[in-house]
Design a protein around this motif. Structure first.
Motif, PDB file in Angstrom:
ATOM      1  N   UNK A  73      -7.349 -16.509  -0.421  1.00 46.94           N
ATOM      2  CA  UNK A  73      -7.764 -15.112  -0.395  1.00 46.94           C
ATOM      3  C   UNK A  73      -6.532 -14.231  -0.262  1.00 46.94           C
ATOM      4  N   UNK A  74      -6.432 -13.214  -1.113  1.00 48.66           N
ATOM      5  CA  UNK A  74      -5.269 -12.343  -1.150  1.00 48.66           C
ATOM      6  C   UNK A  74      -5.724 -10.898  -1.134  1.00 48.66           C
ATOM      7  N   UNK A  75      -5.158 -10.110  -0.229  1.00 46.26           N
ATOM      8  CA  UNK A  75      -5.460  -8.685  -0.144  1.00 46.26           C
ATOM      9  C   UNK A  75      -4.462  -7.900  -0.976  1.00 46.26           C
ATOM     10  N   UNK A  76      -4.891  -6.790  -1.527  1.00 51.63           N
ATOM     11  CA  UNK A  76      -3.997  -5.972  -2.340  1.00 51.63           C
ATOM     12  C   UNK A  76      -2.957  -5.258  -1.481  1.00 51.63           C
ATOM     13  N   UNK A  77      -3.170  -5.193  -0.170  1.00 51.55           N
ATOM     14  CA  UNK A  77      -2.207  -4.545   0.716  1.00 51.55           C
ATOM     15  C   UNK A  77      -1.267  -5.531   1.388  1.00 51.55           C
ATOM     16  N   UNK A  78      -1.460  -6.833   1.156  1.00 47.26           N
ATOM     17  CA  UNK A  78      -0.634  -7.847   1.816  1.00 47.26           C
ATOM     18  C   UNK A  78       0.820  -7.715   1.378  1.00 47.26           C
ATOM     19  N   UNK A  79       1.730  -7.743   2.344  1.00 51.18           N
ATOM     20  CA  UNK A  79       3.151  -7.662   2.048  1.00 51.18           C
ATOM     21  C   UNK A  79       3.679  -6.268   1.852  1.00 51.18           C
ATOM     22  N   UNK A  80       2.829  -5.250   1.833  1.00 46.03           N
ATOM     23  CA  UNK A  80       3.263  -3.871   1.691  1.00 46.03           C
ATOM     24  C   UNK A  80       3.306  -3.212   3.060  1.00 46.03           C
ATOM     25  N   UNK A  81       3.624  -1.927   3.081  1.00 47.26           N
ATOM     26  CA  UNK A  81       3.661  -1.199   4.342  1.00 47.26           C
ATOM     27  C   UNK A  81       2.272  -1.081   4.960  1.00 47.26           C
ATOM     28  N   UNK A  82       1.220  -1.274   4.177  1.00 46.96           N
ATOM     29  CA  UNK A  82      -0.158  -1.180   4.659  1.00 46.96           C
ATOM     30  C   UNK A  82      -0.706  -2.513   5.143  1.00 46.96           C
ATOM     31  N   UNK A  83       0.154  -3.501   5.300  1.00 44.82           N
ATOM     32  CA  UNK A  83      -0.256  -4.851   5.686  1.00 44.82           C
ATOM     33  C   UNK A  83      -1.002  -4.830   7.021  1.00 44.82           C
ATOM     34  N   UNK A  84      -2.232  -5.393   7.039  1.00 47.57           N
ATOM     35  CA  UNK A  84      -3.078  -5.514   8.228  1.00 47.57           C
ATOM     36  C   UNK A  84      -3.468  -4.172   8.837  1.00 47.57           C
ATOM     37  N   UNK A  85      -3.346  -3.094   8.111  1.00 51.17           N
ATOM     38  CA  UNK A  85      -3.710  -1.786   8.644  1.00 51.17           C
ATOM     39  C   UNK A  85      -5.217  -1.565   8.562  1.00 51.17           C
ATOM     40  N   UNK A  86      -5.757  -0.891   9.565  1.00 55.38           N
ATOM     41  CA  UNK A  86      -7.178  -0.556   9.572  1.00 55.38           C
ATOM     42  C   UNK A  86      -7.432   0.878   9.105  1.00 55.38           C
ATOM     43  N   UNK A  87      -6.379   1.599   8.784  1.00 58.94           N
ATOM     44  CA  UNK A  87      -6.541   2.964   8.282  1.00 58.94           C
ATOM     45  C   UNK A  87      -7.027   2.931   6.841  1.00 58.94           C
ATOM     46  N   UNK A  88      -7.805   3.924   6.430  1.00 57.71           N
ATOM     47  CA  UNK A  88      -8.237   3.983   5.022  1.00 57.71           C
ATOM     48  C   UNK A  88      -7.042   4.112   4.084  1.00 57.71           C
ATOM     49  N   UNK A  89      -7.202   3.607   2.883  1.00 60.50           N
ATOM     50  CA  UNK A  89      -6.128   3.718   1.893  1.00 60.50           C
ATOM     51  C   UNK A  89      -5.813   5.163   1.565  1.00 60.50           C
ATOM     52  N   UNK A  90      -6.828   6.013   1.593  1.00 58.57           N
ATOM     53  CA  UNK A  90      -6.597   7.429   1.283  1.00 58.57           C
ATOM     54  C   UNK A  90      -5.643   8.064   2.288  1.00 58.57           C
ATOM     55  N   UNK A  91      -5.717   7.674   3.556  1.00 57.17           N
ATOM     56  CA  UNK A  91      -4.811   8.214   4.570  1.00 57.17           C
ATOM     57  C   UNK A  91      -3.382   7.775   4.283  1.00 57.17           C
ATOM     58  N   UNK A  92      -3.200   6.497   3.940  1.00 60.71           N
ATOM     59  CA  UNK A  92      -1.864   6.005   3.594  1.00 60.71           C
ATOM     60  C   UNK A  92      -1.300   6.724   2.372  1.00 60.71           C
ATOM     61  N   UNK A  93      -2.127   6.928   1.369  1.00 58.86           N
ATOM     62  CA  UNK A  93      -1.661   7.581   0.149  1.00 58.86           C
ATOM     63  C   UNK A  93      -1.276   9.032   0.410  1.00 58.86           C
ATOM     64  N   UNK A  94      -2.097   9.741   1.175  1.00 61.05           N
ATOM     65  CA  UNK A  94      -1.778  11.129   1.472  1.00 61.05           C
ATOM     66  C   UNK A  94      -0.508  11.225   2.318  1.00 61.05           C
ATOM     67  N   UNK A  95      -0.351  10.330   3.286  1.00 61.89           N
ATOM     68  CA  UNK A  95       0.851  10.347   4.116  1.00 61.89           C
ATOM     69  C   UNK A  95       2.093  10.061   3.279  1.00 61.89           C
TER      70      UNK A  95
END
Length: 398
Positions: A73-95
């Protein structure tokens, strides 16, 4: 990299997305997830373990795909700055958009107000984004480079910041000097003046002192061998025998006249630290210096910073909260909890999973397992707080 930047210097700055365009491009979680999937697997999904291309999207885990060949199983956020984050992707993108397009950067307090977050969440968000701004495989400076040292003020507490009574941080800086007409470095004879030039890429870092060991370590880590070094004639530089040293003794002359570009960078970073953050802190000063370097080196193509700041183009491990504050996770000290968690995360192989966690649950007394679910003959769930089910009626096992 510097040549591309210089080529764009004579043109108008490449425009980043406006707020309206950004909202249209990433309106919801699905739009952000589709963007990440496309950037990660441009030619379609490829399993990082077996290289299989057959995949199924999991409904039980957000933004996670399972290889149908090996079960990984592979997450699209694995290995990026969003790794294991519980914040919505929209928050990361806006930030990421706000921090990459804002001219002077954005403090955690301002980002918290803009996105409706708590200060602690915004602080961790900005720290993770700053750490993704530096590519560990970036190319060193080359050609003709000005090198010097300077002191910048730092704040020690949360009280009113007075630059006159604050402590000082010693930093070293290096700036590429390139010809304005050709856009390339052009070494000249010793003691010759470098007129009609531009500044290229820069590097900044905190150093312990003005000793030869500290300065030589900074130069060797950031400047390519054989480069022409323009310095103030400090006694630490002659030890760099594998560089072409061109000292400029300052004397009674102002230092910014002899070394104009590196002192312009020092002036800008001082004003940036005081204006945006009201004084930098010693503990994370290198992180803030890397942010300034990131902004300065991309001042002509700010639109290309969005993917970099999300960690999609860099090649370094994502940092956790405990990595950032420099402390050990108290939940993992003296235990193997972290190892068990890593095993349960990476060993979803459909048959090769470690059974230690399941065995530990089976060994517990039944009265400790709350809640307990039983099924009747009519397959209706019955909730029980403690105890066991009557097996005579159902014939099932817990």
């Amino acid at each position: 990299m510097s040549r591309r930047m210089v080529a764009m210097a004579g043109q108008s700055m490449a425009r980043a997305r406006s707020l309206t365009e950004f909202q249209e491009a990433f309106p919801d979680e699905a739009g952000c997830a589709a963007f990440l999937f496309e950037r990660r697997w441009q030619g379609g999904f490829v399993c990082p373990r077996c290289g299989g291309e057959r995949v199924a999207a999991l409904k039980s885990r957000a933004h996670t795909y399972e290889c149908l060949d090996c079960g990984r199983q592979t997450s699209i956020t694995a290995g990026s700055v969003m790794h294991r984050s519980k914040l919505p992707l929209t928050v990361w993108f806006w930030a990421a958009h706000l921090m990459s397009t804002h001219s002077n950067g954005m403090s955690a307090r301002q980002l918290a107000d803009q996105l409706g977050l708590t200060y602690k969440t915004a602080w961790l968000l900005t720290q993770k984004l700053r750490r993704s701004m530096v590519d560990p495989d970036r190319e060193p400076l080359e050609g003709v480079v000005e090198v010097d040292q300077a002191e910048i003020p730092f704040r020690a507490g949360d009280t009113f910041f007075d630059p006159g009574n604050s402590g000082k941080i010693l930093i070293a800086g290096a700036v590429e000097v390139i010809d304005r007409d050709t856009g390339q470095a052009k070494p000249r004879r010793e003691k010759a003046k470098y007129l009609d030039t531009l500044s290229g890429r820069i590097r900044l870092a905190m150093i312990a002192d003005n000793s030869a060991a500290s300065i030589e370590a900074f130069v060797r880590a950031n400047v390519k061998r054989g480069t022409t070094l323009l310095t103030d004639g400090h006694a630490s530089y002659p030890g760099l025998t594998d560089y072409r040293h061109d000292p400029r003794v300052v004397g009674k002359m102002a230092a910014h006249v002899v070394l104009p570009w590196v002192h312009r960078v020092f002036s800008l970073v001082k004003r940036w630290g005081l204006g945006t953050y009201h004084g930098l802190r010693r503990k994370h000063v290198d992180t803030y210096l890397n942010e300034f370097v990131f902004r300065y080196n991309r001042r002509f193509y700010r639109h290309a910073s969005f993917e970099t700041i999300l960690g999609l183009a860099s090649h370094h491990e994502p940092a956790s909260y405990w990595d950032i504050i420099g402390r050990a996770n108290p939940r993992q000290v003296g235990t193997d909890r972290g190892k068990v968690r890593a095993d349960s995360t990476h060993d979803r192989d459909g048959g090769n999973r470690d059974q230690r966690g399941d065995q530990a649950v089976l060994n517990r007394p039944i009265r400790d397992i709350v809640p307990i679910y039983c099924r009747t003959l009519a397959s209706k769930p019955i909730f029980r707080n403690h105890g066991t089910c009557k097996r005579a009626q159902t014939g099932s096992r817990l």
